[in-house]
Design a protein around this motif. Structure first.
Motif, short mmCIF file in Angstrom:
data_model
loop_
_atom_site.label_atom_id
_atom_site.label_comp_id
_atom_site.label_asym_id
_atom_site.label_seq_id
_atom_site.Cartn_x
_atom_site.Cartn_y
_atom_site.Cartn_z
N PRO A 329 8.90 12.74 -16.35
CA PRO A 329 9.09 12.34 -14.95
C PRO A 329 7.81 11.94 -14.23
O PRO A 329 7.87 11.28 -13.19
N ARG A 330 6.65 12.35 -14.75
CA ARG A 330 5.39 12.02 -14.07
C ARG A 330 4.52 11.10 -14.92
O ARG A 330 3.31 11.02 -14.72
N CYS A 331 5.14 10.39 -15.87
CA CYS A 331 4.38 9.41 -16.64
C CYS A 331 4.08 8.20 -15.74
O CYS A 331 4.74 7.99 -14.71
N GLU A 332 3.10 7.42 -16.12
CA GLU A 332 2.68 6.31 -15.26
C GLU A 332 3.81 5.32 -14.95
O GLU A 332 4.00 4.96 -13.78
N PRO A 333 4.59 4.84 -15.93
CA PRO A 333 5.64 3.88 -15.59
C PRO A 333 6.68 4.41 -14.62
O PRO A 333 7.33 3.64 -13.91
N ALA A 334 6.87 5.76 -14.55
CA ALA A 334 7.87 6.33 -13.65
C ALA A 334 7.54 6.11 -12.19
O ALA A 334 8.43 6.20 -11.32
N PHE A 335 6.29 5.83 -11.87
CA PHE A 335 5.91 5.62 -10.47
C PHE A 335 6.33 4.24 -9.96
O PHE A 335 6.43 4.03 -8.75
N PHE A 336 6.58 3.30 -10.86
CA PHE A 336 6.79 1.92 -10.40
C PHE A 336 8.17 1.68 -9.79
O PHE A 336 8.27 0.96 -8.79
N PRO A 337 9.25 2.24 -10.31
CA PRO A 337 10.52 2.13 -9.55
C PRO A 337 10.40 2.75 -8.16
O PRO A 337 10.97 2.23 -7.19
N ALA A 338 9.67 3.87 -8.06
CA ALA A 338 9.49 4.50 -6.75
C ALA A 338 8.67 3.61 -5.82
O ALA A 338 8.95 3.51 -4.61
N LEU A 339 7.65 2.94 -6.35
CA LEU A 339 6.87 1.99 -5.54
C LEU A 339 7.74 0.82 -5.10
O LEU A 339 7.65 0.35 -3.96
N LEU A 473 -10.33 4.99 5.91
CA LEU A 473 -8.92 4.92 5.53
C LEU A 473 -8.35 6.33 5.40
O LEU A 473 -9.07 7.27 5.09
N SER A 474 -7.05 6.45 5.60
CA SER A 474 -6.43 7.72 5.26
C SER A 474 -6.34 7.82 3.74
O SER A 474 -6.35 6.81 3.04
N HIS A 475 -6.27 9.03 3.22
CA HIS A 475 -6.22 9.23 1.77
C HIS A 475 -5.07 10.16 1.45
O HIS A 475 -4.92 11.24 2.04
N THR A 476 -4.23 9.73 0.50
CA THR A 476 -3.09 10.53 0.06
C THR A 476 -3.12 10.60 -1.46
O THR A 476 -3.15 9.56 -2.14
N LEU A 484 6.17 9.59 -3.13
CA LEU A 484 5.94 8.28 -2.53
C LEU A 484 6.90 7.99 -1.38
O LEU A 484 6.60 7.17 -0.51
N ALA A 485 8.06 8.66 -1.36
CA ALA A 485 9.03 8.42 -0.29
C ALA A 485 8.44 8.74 1.08
O ALA A 485 8.83 8.15 2.09
N ALA A 486 7.47 9.66 1.14
CA ALA A 486 6.87 10.04 2.42
C ALA A 486 6.08 8.91 3.05
O ALA A 486 5.82 8.93 4.26
N LEU A 487 5.71 7.88 2.27
CA LEU A 487 4.93 6.78 2.82
C LEU A 487 5.71 5.99 3.86
O LEU A 487 5.12 5.29 4.69
N ALA A 488 7.03 6.09 3.83
CA ALA A 488 7.85 5.38 4.82
C ALA A 488 7.53 5.82 6.24
O ALA A 488 7.76 5.07 7.19
N GLN A 489 7.01 7.03 6.41
CA GLN A 489 6.72 7.56 7.74
C GLN A 489 5.32 7.18 8.23
O GLN A 489 4.97 7.46 9.36
N PHE A 490 4.52 6.52 7.39
CA PHE A 490 3.17 6.16 7.78
C PHE A 490 3.20 5.01 8.79
O PHE A 490 3.98 4.07 8.64
N GLY A 491 2.32 5.08 9.78
CA GLY A 491 2.25 4.05 10.80
C GLY A 491 1.19 3.01 10.49
O GLY A 491 0.67 2.93 9.37
N PRO A 492 0.83 2.20 11.49
CA PRO A 492 -0.19 1.17 11.29
C PRO A 492 -1.52 1.79 10.87
O PRO A 492 -1.85 2.93 11.21
N GLY A 493 -2.26 1.02 10.11
CA GLY A 493 -3.54 1.45 9.58
C GLY A 493 -3.61 1.11 8.11
O GLY A 493 -2.63 0.66 7.50
N CYS A 494 -4.77 1.32 7.51
CA CYS A 494 -4.92 1.08 6.07
C CYS A 494 -4.97 2.43 5.37
O CYS A 494 -5.81 3.29 5.72
N HIS A 495 -4.09 2.62 4.42
CA HIS A 495 -3.91 3.91 3.76
C HIS A 495 -4.22 3.76 2.27
O HIS A 495 -3.61 2.93 1.59
N LEU A 496 -5.15 4.56 1.78
CA LEU A 496 -5.45 4.56 0.35
C LEU A 496 -4.59 5.64 -0.30
O LEU A 496 -4.70 6.82 0.02
N VAL A 497 -3.72 5.20 -1.21
CA VAL A 497 -2.82 6.11 -1.92
C VAL A 497 -3.31 6.19 -3.36
O VAL A 497 -3.30 5.19 -4.09
#
Length: 514
Positions: A329-339, A473-476, A484-497
């Motif tokens: 569940p935490r392999c690299e390709p698993a992050f891309f559907p979530a992105l 920048l903010s850092h997460t 990654l679902a929590a990023l929907a709540q981020f407002g304006p600005g540049c965020h480094l994830v």
């Protein structure tokens, strides 16, 4: 001609070429031109402290606006920093203007300070190159080719004139775009094919919309990369499949119609040794993307609009099931559907070379309306990706960059321009897998000794949190796709994830994949 007259004449030339934006990395030698630009009207001036990110930001602005954009440097090695962006513009056939200030021609070959051989500095890559000084006959804008980069080298002697009045760029009419002449496609070979397949790669949203009626009429299987911009067109529906190499092997095409940029998959490279597969290329750039000559044709984009195909009789392939990440569940390709699910209507996404674009292609699915996806696939390099994204998305309200950790390290100066951009939501997503892991998937490199592989991958454990702090920048830090679902709540600005996949799970997933 005085220096003041020369500079004004060159600005009028830029205006005639359609330039309305100039990126400037300032120094002493280009100060007179900068002063005149800042005194001008109808031109947007961007400021940079170094040239490489300025060049790629300007390149991004060309892609965003469809108009020529100039990047102004001072003399010496500063000018040479534009070469990577000029190469990318060459292979994407886009009018980036390298505008380099120079010392007098008499200084060349002498070793005088900041005097290098700037004329023809970029070799074969510019479509047009002008070397100008006060004695030169100034060219007309009509003499320039705008189907690729230009080089304008301006020699200025001391004393430098810093009181040059500007011009009004809007007083000059930009040339009308004239698409390359093209005959309708000869589809006889495609109609005769038993197993035709369309490979769709990098296209602008406008090109994707133009291709849509053609594809609907053709009814052939379309293996579409994310940057084809076809996945946000719901009418294409069942025609689209993700461009899995395994699916291409199953379909075993005997004729490939490639639309847009050169595809990123392994199957395309293997076509070099498959002359029995006919390849028809339709692209805005004048490159077939294959070194072989047999059974390969190249057509300008205008040829597509002049062709009405007959429907193909080959059945459409069933859509493969989504990858199963339950065991990893935490392999690299698993992050891309979530992105992918982070993208909302109208989002702009830029994908970095080379693993992120492949992994997002594997996870591609229908997208919300108005989503646009881009990548630099001209030379397939990792130079300047942050800067290209910021230039391309400068006026976008919601934009995303997904790139690898080494790609991010290549362009750490890119965020300099952020204070000059309009307020918006921007996400700089770094896939931190501790090096260039694309090389671990290249079959020919697996037999290398471990020290050599470690060197090629540039393994490291750097943190990107200090990078975020440097640029404000903010850092997460994200270790699970669900976060990654929590990023929907981020407002304006540049965020480094900063995404940190589980290395052991990633290796196990790839080992289990076909």
């Amino acid at each position: 001609m005085s220096q003041r007259d020369l500079i004004q004449a060159v600005l009028r030339l830029l205006a005639d070429l359609g330039v309305r934006e100039v990126c400037v990395a300032a120094g002493a030698r280009n100060a007179p031109v900068l002063a005149a630009l800042l005194d001008s009207r109808g031109v947007r001036v961007w400021n940079f402290f170094e040239e490489r990110s300025a060049g790629f930001f300007a390149f991004g602005r060309v892609r965003a606006t469809g108009r020529p954009v100039a990047v102004l440097t001072t003399s010496g090695t500063a000018a040479a920093e534009l070469l990577p962006a000029v190469i990318e513009a060459h292979y994407q056939a886009l009018p980036l203007i390298a505008f380099t200030a120079d010392r007098p021609k008499s200084h060349r070959g002498t070793g005088a300070p900041q005097a290098i051989e700037q004329a023809d500095l970029f070799g074969v890559y510019p479509r047009t190159a002008w070397d100008l000084d006060h004695a030169s006959a100034l060219p007309a804008a009509s003499e320039a080719r705008l189907d690729g980069p230009l080089h304008l080298n301006l020699c200025l002697d001391e004393p430098l004139a810093t009181d040059v009045p500007g011009i009004d760029f809007e007083d000059f009419k930009a040339p009308a775009a004239s698409p390359p002449a093209g005959m309708p496609l000869d589809l006889a070979a495609l109609a005769a094919a038993r197993r035709p397949v369309v490979l769709a790669a990098g296209m602008t949203p406008a090109e994707a919309a133009q291709a849509c009626p053609f594809l609907l009429a053709l009814r052939a299987p379309v293996l579409a990369e994310a940057a084809s911009n076809l996945w946000s067109l719901p009418q294409l529906g069942a025609l689209l499949s993700a461009p899995h190499d395994s699916l291409l092997q199953t379909l075993a095409p005997d004729h490939i119609l490639r639309l847009g940029a050169v595809p990123s998959g392994r199957f395309w490279r293997d076509l070099e040794s498959r002359p029995e597969v006919i390849v028809t290329n339709v692209s805005a750039a004048p490159f077939s993307g294959l070194a072989r000559r047999e059974a390969v044709s190249l057509h300008p984009w205008s040829a597509l609009a002049q062709t009405t195909p007959a429907p193909c009789l080959s059945p459409l392939p069933p859509r493969p099931p989504d990858a199963d990440f339950s065991a990893h569940p935490r392999c690299e390709p698993a992050f891309f559907p979530a992105l992918r699910r982070c993208l909302g209507p109208g989002s702009l996404l830029f994908l970095g070379n080379s693993l992120p674009i492949r992994e997002f292609n594997d996870a591609i699915a229908p997208l919300p309306a108005g989503v646009t996806i881009h990548a630099n696939r001209g030379a397939n390099g990792i130079d300047g990706l942050i800067s290209t994204w910021l230039g391309l998305a400068a006026d976008a309200s919601d934009s995303w960059l997904v790139l690898g950790d080494l790609s991010a390290l290549y362009d750490l100066a890119g965020p300099w321009v952020l204070p000059q951009l309009p307020a918006a939501r921007r996400f700089l997503v770094v896939i931190h897998n501790s090096g260039g892991k694309i090389f671990s998937r290249v079959p020919s490199l697996r037999a290398l000794p471990e020290p050599a592989r470690a060197c090629i991958e540039n393994r490291h454990d750097l943190s990107f949190k200090p990078v975020a702090e440097l640029w404000g920048l903010s850092h997460t830090l994200v270790r699970d796709p669900a976060e990654l679902a929590a990023l929907a709540q981020f407002g304006p600005g540049c965020h480094l994830v900063e995404i940190r996949p589980d290395a052991a799970q990633t290796a196990a997933f790839w080992a289990a994949s076909p």
